[in-house]
Design a protein around this motif. Structure first.
Motif, PDB file in Angstrom:
ATOM      1  N   LEU A  50      16.473 -41.202  23.020  1.00  0.00           N
ATOM      2  CA  LEU A  50      16.036 -40.579  21.774  1.00  0.00           C
ATOM      3  C   LEU A  50      14.536 -40.364  21.853  1.00  0.00           C
ATOM      4  N   PRO A  51      14.066 -39.127  21.774  1.00  0.00           N
ATOM      5  CA  PRO A  51      12.617 -38.909  21.795  1.00  0.00           C
ATOM      6  C   PRO A  51      11.994 -39.470  20.520  1.00  0.00           C
ATOM      7  N   CYS A  52      11.067 -40.377  20.689  1.00  0.00           N
ATOM      8  CA  CYS A  52      10.444 -41.028  19.535  1.00  0.00           C
ATOM      9  C   CYS A  52       8.974 -40.670  19.368  1.00  0.00           C
ATOM     10  N   ILE A  53       8.377 -40.136  20.412  1.00  0.00           N
ATOM     11  CA  ILE A  53       6.963 -39.793  20.353  1.00  0.00           C
ATOM     12  C   ILE A  53       6.815 -38.337  20.760  1.00  0.00           C
ATOM     13  N   ALA A  54       6.119 -37.600  19.942  1.00  0.00           N
ATOM     14  CA  ALA A  54       5.829 -36.201  20.275  1.00  0.00           C
ATOM     15  C   ALA A  54       4.322 -36.005  20.196  1.00  0.00           C
ATOM     16  N   ARG A  55       3.758 -35.365  21.194  1.00  0.00           N
ATOM     17  CA  ARG A  55       2.335 -35.052  21.178  1.00  0.00           C
ATOM     18  C   ARG A  55       2.184 -33.588  20.814  1.00  0.00           C
ATOM     19  N   GLU A  56       1.455 -33.363  19.750  1.00  0.00           N
ATOM     20  CA  GLU A  56       1.189 -32.008  19.312  1.00  0.00           C
ATOM     21  C   GLU A  56      -0.311 -31.866  19.115  1.00  0.00           C
ATOM     22  N   PRO A  57      -0.898 -30.833  19.697  1.00  0.00           N
ATOM     23  CA  PRO A  57      -2.342 -30.658  19.501  1.00  0.00           C
ATOM     24  C   PRO A  57      -2.655 -30.372  18.037  1.00  0.00           C
ATOM     25  N   LEU A  58      -3.689 -31.017  17.553  1.00  0.00           N
ATOM     26  CA  LEU A  58      -4.159 -30.793  16.187  1.00  0.00           C
ATOM     27  C   LEU A  58      -5.479 -30.050  16.261  1.00  0.00           C
ATOM     28  N   PRO A  59      -5.819 -29.322  15.226  1.00  0.00           N
ATOM     29  CA  PRO A  59      -7.107 -28.626  15.243  1.00  0.00           C
ATOM     30  C   PRO A  59      -8.260 -29.624  15.251  1.00  0.00           C
ATOM     31  N   TRP A  60      -9.285 -29.297  16.009  1.00  0.00           N
ATOM     32  CA  TRP A  60     -10.480 -30.150  16.039  1.00  0.00           C
ATOM     33  C   TRP A  60     -11.258 -29.965  14.742  1.00  0.00           C
ATOM     34  N   PRO A  61     -11.826 -31.045  14.224  1.00  0.00           N
ATOM     35  CA  PRO A  61     -12.653 -30.930  13.014  1.00  0.00           C
ATOM     36  C   PRO A  61     -14.025 -30.351  13.366  1.00  0.00           C
ATOM     37  N   ARG A  62     -14.779 -30.027  12.347  1.00  0.00           N
ATOM     38  CA  ARG A  62     -16.183 -29.652  12.554  1.00  0.00           C
ATOM     39  C   ARG A  62     -16.889 -30.883  13.111  1.00  0.00           C
ATOM     40  N   VAL A  63     -17.686 -30.697  14.120  1.00  0.00           N
ATOM     41  CA  VAL A  63     -18.369 -31.814  14.766  1.00  0.00           C
ATOM     42  C   VAL A  63     -19.858 -31.730  14.447  1.00  0.00           C
TER      43      VAL A  63
END
Length: 124
Positions: free
Chosen positions: A17-30
């Protein structure tokens, strides 16, 4: 899946059962004076709006990928995040001129549920 297949081969009823998914999130203003702490190449490439900052990278492979993007790595270490934090502290003590250090680092969505952006400040 390989472990489940091996267990099934031994007569055990097993399913993956896949329990972890990696999805790119938008980078915040730095902030312009912030460091980027890159602990995994999974957050790369660094988006254009976050380029040009001081960078600390965990591990030689991550540092190499940052450099391949044309960014400089000011602090690099292997040995985990504690070693990276120690190396960053040593760099700052030698080069910070008593100024405030602001650190911005990408983190998992679990931490993002707690705070949208993790920021730490310290004065040496």
């Amino acid at each position: 899946e390989a472990l489940a297949a091996e267990l099934r081969g031994d007569g055990v009823r097993a399913e993956s059962l896949p329990c972890i998914a990696r999805e790119p999130l938008p980078w915040p203003r730095v902030p312009h004076d912030a460091w980027l702490i890159i602990t995994s190449s999974a957050v790369l490439p660094i988006p254009a709006h976050a380029c040009g900052h001081r960078i600390a990278a965990l591990g030689p492979k991550t540092a190499a990928r940052v450099r391949a993007q044309g960014e400089a790595v000011a602090v690099e270490t292997a040995g985990g995040v504690v070693a990276l934090a120690s190396a960053l502290e040593q760099w700052w003590e030698a080069n910070g001129n008593g100024t405030r250090l602001t650190v911005v680092f990408p983190t998992s969505n679990v931490a993002l549920d707690l705070r949208r952006l993790q920021v730490s400040e310290c004065k040496t």
